[in-house]
Design a protein around this motif. Structure first.
Motif, PDB file in Angstrom:
ATOM      1  N   GLU A   9       1.369  -0.988   0.136  1.00  0.00           N
ATOM      2  CA  GLU A   9       0.150  -0.072  -0.250  1.00  0.00           C
ATOM      3  C   GLU A   9       1.242   1.420  -0.145  1.00  0.00           C
ATOM      4  O   GLU A   9       1.530   1.618   1.122  1.00  0.00           O
TER       5      GLU A   9
ATOM      6  N   SER B  39      -6.019  -2.973   8.220  1.00  0.00           N
ATOM      7  CA  SER B  39      -5.439  -1.337   7.510  1.00  0.00           C
ATOM      8  C   SER B  39      -6.740  -0.831   8.286  1.00  0.00           C
ATOM      9  O   SER B  39      -6.230   1.011   8.903  1.00  0.00           O
TER      10      SER B  39
ATOM     11  N   VAL C  27      -6.433   3.505   1.110  1.00  0.00           N
ATOM     12  CA  VAL C  27      -5.574   2.809   2.395  1.00  0.00           C
ATOM     13  C   VAL C  27      -4.171   3.548   1.961  1.00  0.00           C
ATOM     14  O   VAL C  27      -3.516   3.938   3.509  1.00  0.00           O
TER      15      VAL C  27
ATOM     16  N   LEU D 240       1.833  -4.758   2.076  1.00  0.00           N
ATOM     17  CA  LEU D 240       0.727  -5.340   2.291  1.00  0.00           C
ATOM     18  C   LEU D 240       0.408  -7.250   1.621  1.00  0.00           C
ATOM     19  O   LEU D 240      -0.007  -8.170   2.803  1.00  0.00           O
TER      20      LEU D 240
END
Length: 334
Positions: A107, A150, A210, A218
């Motif tokens: 992310e 998240s 996010v 991630l």
């Protein structure tokens, strides 16, 4: 003349036998993966023959959530898993049944991947930004999933209690999207590839990314200890992925602007490969290109932070850290 024909035939048979032997010599590997752009290098390596060039015969097995991939890797249903980190994955790794061998998606600001989305009803009632999620019913695949982490990072950022959010685990992306559209939940965390149809048709509202709110590591490549005993197999797989990581980064990610990849002679072939494996039109893939380190590096520090957070929440077992679950012979640390 007959002798010449016999020699030619013998040569042909020899070439055929060599080709057959090479095919039989190829190492077989089954990879568990999701149909998401976060696995783009896997699709590129498969479609462009990088796995085959490395001496691998790869079968891709597709799943609808990250946790089942970790379970399948542990059980031997697949040899490698490539997906997002989850509490379940960490728990398996903490017991020694899985090892992380490389990095995959991250992310990162400017690279749309996972988003926060609101139902139309909740949006009309004031749910306008990610920080407004406190006290709301939020759909996701599973408790302890990457989506849950998240949301936890978001709670820490904006100072609300994660416990005040009503988590609704629906086991799959399709179920979470359906709940959002049906307004049985206020919001959901979804990959843009899953949510785009909803938003385009007016079935949900976009709140934020996010990666813009809370960047983190991630996804990863992982395998069971049994698979890791075959070092040739692991080395060949990681080598093919590294080639695809670099190409994806240099061709598509380097060309992105404002979160969108251009469609041109250079990018189109790779975008079409991603579209093929994610079942999306190229026009949607361009705004759904996850960031992946060009060298396949893993942010080990962030992985350790994830484990500690999940342990504090009671989602992951205590007694292990990042060092315990990483196969240092293979991982390139960031």
């Amino acid at each position: 003349m007959i002798g010449t024909m016999r020699l030619a035939l013998a040569g042909l048979l020899a070439i055929t036998a060599m080709g057959t032997a090479r095919a039989e010599d190829a190492l077989k590997a089954r990879i568990g993966v999701l149909r998401l752009s976060s696995s783009a290098p896997v699709f590129i390596a498969q479609d462009k023959g990088y796995f085959r060039e490395a001496g691998l015969e790869v079968e891709l097995k597709f799943f609808d959530a990250a946790q089942p991939i970790a379970v399948a890797t542990t059980s031997g249903d697949v040899d490698f898993g490539i997906t997002a980190f989850t509490a379940g994955l960490y728990n398996l790794a903490g017991k020694g049944t899985l090892k992380v061998i490389g990095g995959m998606s991250r992310e990162k600001a400017g690279y749309p991947l996972i988003g926060y989305f609101a139902s139309n009803k909740a949006y009309a009632s004031g749910l306008k930004t990610p920080k407004d999620l406190a006290g709301k019913r939020v759909a996701m695949t599973q408790v302890g999933s990457s989506f849950h982490y998240s949301l936890g990072l978001l709670a820490d950022k904006y100072g609300f209690k994660l416990a005040d959010v009503k988590i609704v685990p629906l086991q799959s992306l399709s179920n979470a999207a359906a709940a959002l559209k049906g307004e049985t939940v206020d919001a959901a965390l979804l990959p843009i590839s899953t949510a785009r149809k909803l938003t385009d048709e007016g079935g949900a509202k976009f709140l934020g990314w996010v990666g813009d709110e809370t960047p983190w590591q991630l996804g990863a490549v992982f395998a069971s200890p049994k698979t890791l005993t075959n070092k040739a197999l692991v080395t060949k797989l990681l080598g093919a992925l590294a080639k695809a990581d670099r190409e994806y980064h240099d061709v598509i990610l380097a060309a992105m602007k404002d979160g969108v990849a251009p469609i041109n002679d250079k990018t189109k072939p790779l975008l079409e490969i991603i579209a093929k494996y994610t079942n999306l039109p190229v026009e949607q893939v361009v705004g759904n290109c996850a960031y992946i380190d060009p060298d396949g590096k893993l942010d080990v520090k962030n992985v350790d932070n994830q484990i500690k957070w999940l342990q504090e929440q009671g989602f992951a077992d205590k007694g292990f850290d990042a060092d315990a679950i990483i196969a240092k012979d293979f991982v390139k640390a960031d």
